[in-house]
Write an enzyme that holds these catalytic residues in place. Structure first.
Site, PDB file in Angstrom:
ATOM      1  N   CYS A 114     -23.499 -10.644 -30.319  1.00 17.22           N
ATOM      2  CA  CYS A 114     -22.961 -10.014 -31.530  1.00 17.22           C
ATOM      3  C   CYS A 114     -23.598 -10.685 -32.766  1.00 17.22           C
ATOM      4  CB  CYS A 114     -21.437 -10.104 -31.505  1.00 17.22           C
ATOM      5  SG  CYS A 114     -20.579  -9.330 -32.887  1.00 17.22           S
ATOM      6  N   ASP A 162     -22.232   1.413 -27.950  1.00 18.01           N
ATOM      7  CA  ASP A 162     -21.995   0.432 -29.007  1.00 18.01           C
ATOM      8  C   ASP A 162     -21.917   1.126 -30.367  1.00 18.01           C
ATOM      9  OD1 ASP A 162     -22.045  -1.759 -30.778  1.00 18.01           O
ATOM     10  OD2 ASP A 162     -23.276  -2.931 -29.394  1.00 18.01           O
ATOM     11  N   HIS A 194     -19.921  -2.432 -26.917  1.00 19.87           N
ATOM     12  CA  HIS A 194     -20.243  -3.700 -27.569  1.00 19.87           C
ATOM     13  C   HIS A 194     -19.404  -4.820 -26.947  1.00 19.87           C
ATOM     14  CE1 HIS A 194     -21.788  -6.046 -30.975  1.00 19.87           C
ATOM     15  NE2 HIS A 194     -20.584  -6.586 -31.058  1.00 19.87           N
TER      16      HIS A 194
END
Length: 226
Positions: A114, A162, A194
């Site tokens: 991330c 995502d 994600h």
């Protein structure tokens, strides 16, 4: 194998974090946090690297702060001083290279998730001592890697569904790397969201994709850091 909270020092700078060291030593790997902070999941990833033969250090980029609230995590991420973070990461690179357990290994790896994925790209562009970079669905609007300076190969691992790192964003990253003639391999896992690698978040964790991605990471680091 369990590591410990400690500090690494280089370039007249001390950086707190989590260090996990295999008994036999090995190449250094920097593990960069998600926007939550240096939480137990990231420490567990560092321990997994140590079990695989890597000297893993996860720097505490929020200086002791961590959260489980998405709103608070977003605030912490956006408040991150990128210049100071770059200085910290450079110190961590040099400290790992100087660590007795990494003797004989002239390069370190970097991996991030991330927010940390984008910072991994950034660090690899700023530090030629980084010999391999793994980006798990990296995103941070204020982090702009200078890909012209990138010398390490990149492994990019992304999620099909995502909403943060969209297929368009992945295509844009691919285009930038192509423009600069850089070496990379990307994979997008079908049906995943994600943070699919984070096994502490059952709402997004995807066991099959995470297992395959971990195998890809270890093969990538073996090929480029041995």
């Amino acid at each position: 194998m369990a590591g410990q909270r400690t500090e690494l020092t280089a370039n007249n700078l001390t950086v707190a974090g989590y260090l996990s060291v295999p008994a036999t030593g090995g190449p250094g790997v920097i593990v960069l946090q998600e926007w939550w902070g240096l939480v137990p999941h990231i420490e567990a990833v560092a321990d997994r690297f140590a079990e695989a033969g890597y000297v893993a250090f996860a720097p505490d980029l929020y200086d002791g702060q961590a959260t489980t609230s998405p709103d608070e995590a977003g605030k912490l991420m956006m408040a991150l001083n990128i210049g100071e973070t770059a200085t910290k990461l450079r110190a961590v690179v040099h400290a790992l290279l100087a660590h007795p357990a990494t003797a004989g290994h002239p390069k370190v790896g970097v991996i991030g998730f991330c927010m940390g994925g984008q910072l991994a790209l950034y660090a690899a562009c700023e530090n030629p001592e980084i010999g391999a970079c793994v980006d798990f669905y990296g995103i941070h609007p204020n982090v702009k890697p200078n890909f012209a300076n990138l010398s390490a190969p990149v492994l990019g691992l992304f999620a099909e569904k995502d909403a943060f790192v969209t297929p368009e964003a992945v295509a844009g990253l691919r285009s930038e790397l192509d423009q600069h003639g850089k070496t990379y391999e990307f994979d997008t896992y079908p049906g995943t969201d994600h943070a699919f690698f984070n096994d502490t978040r059952p709402e997004v964790y995807h066991a099959d994709a995470a297992y395959d991605a971990w195998d890809r990471v270890l093969r990538f680091f073996r090929a480029n850091l041995s």
